[in-house]
Write a protein that holds these residues in place. Structure first.
Motif, PDB file in Angstrom:
ATOM      1  N   ARG A   1      11.492  -3.277  -5.886  1.00  0.00           N
ATOM      2  CA  ARG A   1      11.069  -2.566  -4.680  1.00  0.00           C
ATOM      3  C   ARG A   1      11.199  -3.480  -3.471  1.00  0.00           C
ATOM      4  O   ARG A   1      10.766  -4.638  -3.527  1.00  0.00           O
ATOM      5  CB  ARG A   1       9.614  -2.136  -4.842  1.00  0.00           C
ATOM      6  CG  ARG A   1       9.067  -1.226  -3.728  1.00  0.00           C
ATOM      7  CD  ARG A   1       7.678  -0.773  -4.146  1.00  0.00           C
ATOM      8  NE  ARG A   1       6.928   0.012  -3.210  1.00  0.00           N
ATOM      9  CZ  ARG A   1       6.727   1.337  -3.339  1.00  0.00           C
ATOM     10  NH1 ARG A   1       7.291   2.004  -4.311  1.00  0.00           N
ATOM     11  NH2 ARG A   1       5.953   1.979  -2.490  1.00  0.00           N
TER      12      ARG A   1
ATOM     13  N   PRO B   1       5.118  -0.569   1.246  1.00  0.00           N
ATOM     14  CA  PRO B   1       3.757  -0.859   0.765  1.00  0.00           C
ATOM     15  C   PRO B   1       3.335  -0.037  -0.449  1.00  0.00           C
ATOM     16  O   PRO B   1       3.917   0.999  -0.737  1.00  0.00           O
ATOM     17  CB  PRO B   1       2.886  -0.523   1.977  1.00  0.00           C
ATOM     18  CG  PRO B   1       3.689   0.431   2.788  1.00  0.00           C
ATOM     19  CD  PRO B   1       5.124   0.091   2.564  1.00  0.00           C
TER      20      PRO B   1
ATOM     21  N   THR C   1      -3.161  -2.040   7.569  1.00  0.00           N
ATOM     22  CA  THR C   1      -3.812  -0.932   6.871  1.00  0.00           C
ATOM     23  C   THR C   1      -3.578  -1.045   5.363  1.00  0.00           C
ATOM     24  O   THR C   1      -2.785  -1.854   4.907  1.00  0.00           O
ATOM     25  CB  THR C   1      -3.207   0.400   7.349  1.00  0.00           C
ATOM     26  OG1 THR C   1      -1.785   0.315   7.219  1.00  0.00           O
ATOM     27  CG2 THR C   1      -3.580   0.680   8.784  1.00  0.00           C
TER      28      THR C   1
ATOM     29  N   ALA D   1      -3.263   1.795   1.877  1.00  0.00           N
ATOM     30  CA  ALA D   1      -3.263   3.188   1.418  1.00  0.00           C
ATOM     31  C   ALA D   1      -4.063   3.264   0.118  1.00  0.00           C
ATOM     32  O   ALA D   1      -3.841   2.456  -0.787  1.00  0.00           O
ATOM     33  CB  ALA D   1      -1.823   3.651   1.193  1.00  0.00           C
TER      34      ALA D   1
ATOM     35  N   PRO E   1       2.388   1.882  -7.536  1.00  0.00           N
ATOM     36  CA  PRO E   1       3.469   2.737  -7.021  1.00  0.00           C
ATOM     37  C   PRO E   1       4.008   3.550  -8.190  1.00  0.00           C
ATOM     38  O   PRO E   1       3.604   3.335  -9.337  1.00  0.00           O
ATOM     39  CB  PRO E   1       4.509   1.727  -6.554  1.00  0.00           C
ATOM     40  CG  PRO E   1       4.319   0.550  -7.457  1.00  0.00           C
ATOM     41  CD  PRO E   1       2.832   0.510  -7.782  1.00  0.00           C
ATOM     42  N   SER E   2       4.905   4.474  -7.928  1.00  0.00           N
ATOM     43  CA  SER E   2       5.505   5.233  -9.016  1.00  0.00           C
ATOM     44  C   SER E   2       6.242   4.273  -9.961  1.00  0.00           C
ATOM     45  O   SER E   2       6.856   3.302  -9.521  1.00  0.00           O
ATOM     46  CB  SER E   2       6.454   6.288  -8.454  1.00  0.00           C
ATOM     47  OG  SER E   2       7.339   5.701  -7.513  1.00  0.00           O
TER      48      SER E   2
ATOM     49  N   ARG F   1       3.420  11.564   4.661  1.00  0.00           N
ATOM     50  CA  ARG F   1       4.276  12.090   3.588  1.00  0.00           C
ATOM     51  C   ARG F   1       3.629  13.365   3.060  1.00  0.00           C
ATOM     52  O   ARG F   1       2.477  13.340   2.656  1.00  0.00           O
ATOM     53  CB  ARG F   1       4.385  11.050   2.453  1.00  0.00           C
ATOM     54  CG  ARG F   1       5.161  11.562   1.240  1.00  0.00           C
ATOM     55  CD  ARG F   1       5.339  10.522   0.159  1.00  0.00           C
ATOM     56  NE  ARG F   1       4.140  10.325  -0.625  1.00  0.00           N
ATOM     57  CZ  ARG F   1       4.033   9.463  -1.641  1.00  0.00           C
ATOM     58  NH1 ARG F   1       5.059   8.689  -1.946  1.00  0.00           N
ATOM     59  NH2 ARG F   1       2.921   9.347  -2.305  1.00  0.00           N
TER      60      ARG F   1
ATOM     61  N   ARG G   1       5.904   4.054  10.880  1.00  0.00           N
ATOM     62  CA  ARG G   1       4.532   4.114  10.359  1.00  0.00           C
ATOM     63  C   ARG G   1       4.441   4.166   8.854  1.00  0.00           C
ATOM     64  O   ARG G   1       3.431   3.821   8.287  1.00  0.00           O
ATOM     65  CB  ARG G   1       3.826   5.327  10.962  1.00  0.00           C
ATOM     66  CG  ARG G   1       3.799   5.179  12.461  1.00  0.00           C
ATOM     67  CD  ARG G   1       3.103   6.297  13.127  1.00  0.00           C
ATOM     68  NE  ARG G   1       1.776   6.504  12.614  1.00  0.00           N
ATOM     69  CZ  ARG G   1       0.923   7.334  13.180  1.00  0.00           C
ATOM     70  NH1 ARG G   1       1.277   7.980  14.260  1.00  0.00           N
ATOM     71  NH2 ARG G   1      -0.261   7.514  12.679  1.00  0.00           N
ATOM     72  N   SER G   2       5.454   4.647   8.186  1.00  0.00           N
ATOM     73  CA  SER G   2       5.416   4.714   6.732  1.00  0.00           C
ATOM     74  C   SER G   2       6.700   4.108   6.202  1.00  0.00           C
ATOM     75  O   SER G   2       7.650   4.795   5.873  1.00  0.00           O
ATOM     76  CB  SER G   2       5.280   6.158   6.271  1.00  0.00           C
ATOM     77  OG  SER G   2       5.035   6.166   4.883  1.00  0.00           O
TER      78      SER G   2
ATOM     79  N   GLY H   1       7.936   3.010   3.651  1.00  0.00           N
ATOM     80  CA  GLY H   1       8.564   3.427   2.399  1.00  0.00           C
ATOM     81  C   GLY H   1       9.533   4.567   2.575  1.00  0.00           C
ATOM     82  O   GLY H   1      10.518   4.679   1.829  1.00  0.00           O
TER      83      GLY H   1
HETATM   84  P1  AMP Z   1       5.004   5.448  -4.021  1.00  0.00           P
HETATM   85  O1  AMP Z   1       3.750   4.843  -4.522  1.00  0.00           O
HETATM   86  O2  AMP Z   1       6.241   4.845  -4.622  1.00  0.00           O
HETATM   87  O3  AMP Z   1       4.967   6.927  -4.144  1.00  0.00           O
HETATM   88  O4  AMP Z   1       5.113   5.135  -2.473  1.00  0.00           O
HETATM   89  C1  AMP Z   1       3.988   4.904  -1.653  1.00  0.00           C
HETATM   90  C2  AMP Z   1       4.144   5.568  -0.305  1.00  0.00           C
HETATM   91  O5  AMP Z   1       2.963   5.327   0.469  1.00  0.00           O
HETATM   92  C3  AMP Z   1       5.330   5.046   0.504  1.00  0.00           C
HETATM   93  O6  AMP Z   1       5.956   6.126   1.168  1.00  0.00           O
HETATM   94  C4  AMP Z   1       4.666   4.113   1.491  1.00  0.00           C
HETATM   95  O7  AMP Z   1       5.397   3.975   2.697  1.00  0.00           O
HETATM   96  C5  AMP Z   1       3.310   4.779   1.734  1.00  0.00           C
HETATM   97  N1  AMP Z   1       2.306   3.776   2.126  1.00  0.00           N
HETATM   98  C6  AMP Z   1       1.684   2.888   1.323  1.00  0.00           C
HETATM   99  N2  AMP Z   1       0.851   2.095   2.032  1.00  0.00           N
HETATM  100  C7  AMP Z   1       0.955   2.480   3.318  1.00  0.00           C
HETATM  101  C8  AMP Z   1       0.350   2.033   4.546  1.00  0.00           C
HETATM  102  N3  AMP Z   1      -0.520   1.040   4.570  1.00  0.00           N
HETATM  103  N4  AMP Z   1       0.703   2.683   5.676  1.00  0.00           N
HETATM  104  C9  AMP Z   1       1.585   3.707   5.654  1.00  0.00           C
HETATM  105  N5  AMP Z   1       2.197   4.159   4.540  1.00  0.00           N
HETATM  106  C10 AMP Z   1       1.885   3.565   3.374  1.00  0.00           C
END
Ligand code: AMP
Ligand code: MG
Length: 336
Positions: free
Chosen positions: A59, A64, A118, A120, A143-144, A196, A223-224, A226
């Motif tokens: 990754r 994040p 931040t 998540a 993550p996935s 998302r 902002r996101s 990923g």
């Molecule tokens: P996944 O766990 O592979 O489904 O991906 C996690 C998703 O959460 C991704 O799209 C990241 O960009 C988003 N994400 C995780 N942490 C943050 C954060 N601190 N701010 C914004 N988006 C986040």
């Protein structure tokens, strides 16, 4: 060697969960089912475990991770501030497929958030996931559990396809119930913003806290992080057909068959008898699409289709999440 342990999704065996929890406590990685997709779990408070997650998935470091907690108290270990709106959402929608972006506590390694201030966080509702986090006694970053860029895994077999030999353990609790990832909502901005779309809809969020915005495309990239990466995709070309008639789907498939093998995923029955054509027919329901879409993409990809045609579905409510993932998997959209 990756150990695979089977267990009952609704009443997980405590002794199996205990083995998995010890792997996490020791800094190892365990893939486990959640109600959305399978996650790749590691101790969120252990910087080395976080590094291992990024390595195992391949990754990018700027994408994040979501931290998973089993109760409200555990949230305070990772989040610095939980405001009134976040509390209202937690009361209404946790445990469930809703991820909240909150201020990160400085004790949590920056790598989890790819350097953002931040973090998540989500409380999953799957009994296996909740029990694993409880027994690990630490927040679990997950993550996935796929290789970066591949479709998210909705079964233990999908996880093994991607990560066998790269992680310590896989918990096999059967197919994920929902099948698409959580809704990510940034509650550090006012009004809160959906970064998302996911199974928790905008309407459900607005019922709990009032106005919620949806991130604009340019903003989304900032902002996101990923969402900037190519995501959720098989190795082959994916075409989405939207608002099409059966006849035009038929025509499209026949013309693609002139150049190679074609896979079709959709709710319309396509009557094509051709050795290089295979179809996976889904019910025209958002639940069935969500549960089946990643698995169907993987299956046709493994079969060696050179292009996969996917029929879209109604984008209202939960359909927004399914169409979002399809668009990310697709290289082009055919809208006749
Ligand atoms: P996944 O766990 O592979 O489904 O991906 C996690 C998703 O959460 C991704 O799209 C990241 O960009 C988003 N994400 C995780 N942490 C943050 C954060 N601190 N701010 C914004 N988006 C986040
Ligand atoms: Mg992912």
């Amino acid at each position: 060697m990756t150990v695979v342990l089977k267990l009952d999704a609704e009443h997980p065996q405590a002794e199996v969960i205990d083995q998995a929890a010890s792997v996490i406590r020791a800094g190892g990685l365990v893939a486990f089912p959640t109600e959305t997709v399978y996650g790749l779990g590691g101790d969120a408070m252990n910087a080395r475990a976080i590094q291992k997650i990024f390595e195992a998935k391949g990754r990018p470091a700027d994408n994040p991770l979501i931290v998973h907690v089993c109760d409200r108290a555990m949230l305070d270990l990772v989040a610095a501030e939980v405001g009134a709106k976040a509390e209202a959402l937690i009361a209404a929608l946790w445990p469930g497929p809703l991820t909240l972006v909150l201020r990160r506590r400085s004790e949590v390694t920056e790598a989890i958030s790819a350097g953002l201030s931040t973090v998540a966080v989500r409380m999953p509702r799957s009994p296996i996931a909740l029990e694993l986090i409880r027994q690990a006694r630490t927040p679990v970053a997950a993550p996935s559990a796929n290789l970066s860029g591949r479709p998210s895994p909705t079964t233990a077999a999908h996880v093994a396809q991607d990560l066998d030999g790269r992680i310590e353990m896989i918990l096999d609790g059967g197919a994920a119930q929902i099948g698409v990832e959580s809704t990510v909502l940034d509650v550090t901005s006012e009004p809160p913003v959906i970064l998302r779309p996911g199974w928790v809809t905008r309407q459900q969020l607005e019922e709990a806290i009032g106005r919620v915005d949806v991130v604009a495309t340019e903003e989304e990239l900032k902002r996101s992080p990923g969402t900037r990466h190519r995501h959720y995709s098989p190795r082959v070309r994916v075409l989405i057909v939207e608002a099409n008639s059966p006849a035009s789907i038929d025509r499209l498939c026949w013309s693609l068959l002139k150049v190679g093998s074609v896979g079709f995923i959709g709710h319309t029955r396509v009557d094509i008898e051709h050795p290089q054509f295979s179809a996976i027919v889904l019910e025209n329901s958002v639940e069935h699409y969500a549960r089946s879409i990643y698995s169907a993409l993987r299956e046709l990809d493994e079969e060696g289709a050179s292009v996969i045609v996917v029929e879209g579905i109604n984008e209202e409510g939960e359909g927004a999440a399914v169409m979002d993932r399809l668009r990310r998997a697709a290289s082009s959209i055919v809208d006749e």
